[in-house]
Design a protein around this motif. Sequence first.
Motif, PDB file in Angstrom:
ATOM      1  N   ASN A   1      -3.283  -0.315  -5.495  1.00  0.00           N
ATOM      2  CA  ASN A   1      -2.409  -1.166  -6.177  1.00  0.00           C
ATOM      3  C   ASN A   1      -1.862  -2.305  -5.171  1.00  0.00           C
ATOM      4  O   ASN A   1      -1.173  -3.304  -5.658  1.00  0.00           O
ATOM      5  CB  ASN A   1      -1.055  -0.312  -6.384  1.00  0.00           C
TER       6      ASN A   1
ATOM      7  N   ASP B   1      -0.390   3.742   2.105  1.00  0.00           N
ATOM      8  CA  ASP B   1      -0.041   4.123   0.946  1.00  0.00           C
ATOM      9  C   ASP B   1      -1.019   5.055   0.578  1.00  0.00           C
ATOM     10  O   ASP B   1      -2.045   4.836   0.020  1.00  0.00           O
ATOM     11  CB  ASP B   1      -0.220   2.578   0.005  1.00  0.00           C
TER      12      ASP B   1
ATOM     13  N   SER C   1       4.065   1.866  -3.523  1.00  0.00           N
ATOM     14  CA  SER C   1       2.864   0.879  -3.282  1.00  0.00           C
ATOM     15  C   SER C   1       3.982  -0.478  -3.245  1.00  0.00           C
ATOM     16  O   SER C   1       3.865  -1.250  -2.136  1.00  0.00           O
ATOM     17  CB  SER C   1       2.257   0.557  -4.392  1.00  0.00           C
TER      18      SER C   1
ATOM     19  N   ASP D   1      -4.980   4.974  -1.772  1.00  0.00           N
ATOM     20  CA  ASP D   1      -4.984   5.479  -3.148  1.00  0.00           C
ATOM     21  C   ASP D   1      -6.140   5.098  -3.877  1.00  0.00           C
ATOM     22  O   ASP D   1      -6.226   4.271  -4.884  1.00  0.00           O
ATOM     23  CB  ASP D   1      -3.548   4.947  -3.854  1.00  0.00           C
TER      24      ASP D   1
HETATM   25 MG   LIG Z   1       0.898   3.118  -5.852  1.00  0.00          MG
END
Ligand SMILES: [Mg+2]
Length: 304
Positions: A70, A143, A42, A65
Amino acid sequence: MKDQASGLREKMQFVGNHPENGDIPGSRVIAVASGKGGVGKSNFCVNFALALSNSGYRPIVIDTDVGFANVEVLLGTSPAHTILDVLNGMNIWEVIQHSPWGLSFLSAGQGLTDIHSLTNDDVELLVAALAKLQDRYDVILLDSGAGMGSHAGRLVVAADELIMVTTPEPTSITDAYAFLKMLASRGVLPKTHLIVNRAHDIADARATGVKLQMVTERFLQLQTDILGYILEDDAVVRSVMRQQPLYYTFPNSRASRCFNQVVKNFSSSKSNPAENNQGLRGFFSRLLRRNSPSGGESNSSYSG
Ligand SMILES: [Mg+2]
Ligand SMILES: Nc1ncnc2c1ncn2[C@@H]1O[C@H](COP(=O)(O)OP(=O)(O)OP(=O)(O)O)[C@@H](O)[C@H]1O
């Protein structure tokens, strides 16, 4: 006199807020993944995107994610909308979030993991909306979660390119290898780049990259390139604590300088036009083809 950070911020805001200036010839859809969790994916996505912006690219980060979002935490913000709002009729440009540093990001919510439980109409709507992103963004960074237990594998095989993040720790290297082996066993792997994060020095970083490169080539017949190294730097930890991206907060730190070098390497690693498949539209068609029970034929829903 302006300080360096304010100059950088202005430049980034210009890039981030005025993406309609100029045509984007083709976007690179890049999944950022790792075998082991917590290796720095991240942070890599956020700071790589800021460094790309600073070099004139127009990146967007899609946080896929689910449950562990994040990106928004690193940017010290929380998204007002997620991809699923598109299904409720919201315009995609309203769903995209702009952080104070001009970094655009999109929260996938449950959108990408549950894509196979949506109806055909839902999927069509999402694909059409998301495909528009490639008109404004030239680097689309996904991500993803760590390991194969998550939906990361599905996203990775659908992307044009994969950036595999590892640290020099033996467990991180072996997990990265296991992840690539699993993908290779499925038959399709996108063009794969390696990033070594948290290396103590360049020699340590290079040794790690070469080790992983050699085993994947020898045992998986998989060619990878080393996209670069991010050194261990306490400034990363401090920026996480402040919830302000490293590249903006500590532009002269050794880790930020590493991001500049990674962008240079990235610029010279052109994606293969033969393999580069219509950006996001290609990405989603591949994602759906692999998930749908009949291999991409028309279905009433994508469940199963
Ligand atoms: Mg992450
Ligand atoms: N180059 C670095 N130098 C020092 N610390 C780092 C560096 N990169 C990452 N870290 C530390 O590692 C932590 C985890 O990073 P990050 O959240 O980016 O990992 P991740 O791979 O996205 O994790 P997850 O698998 O849980 O999504 C950071 O909060 C930071 O403390």
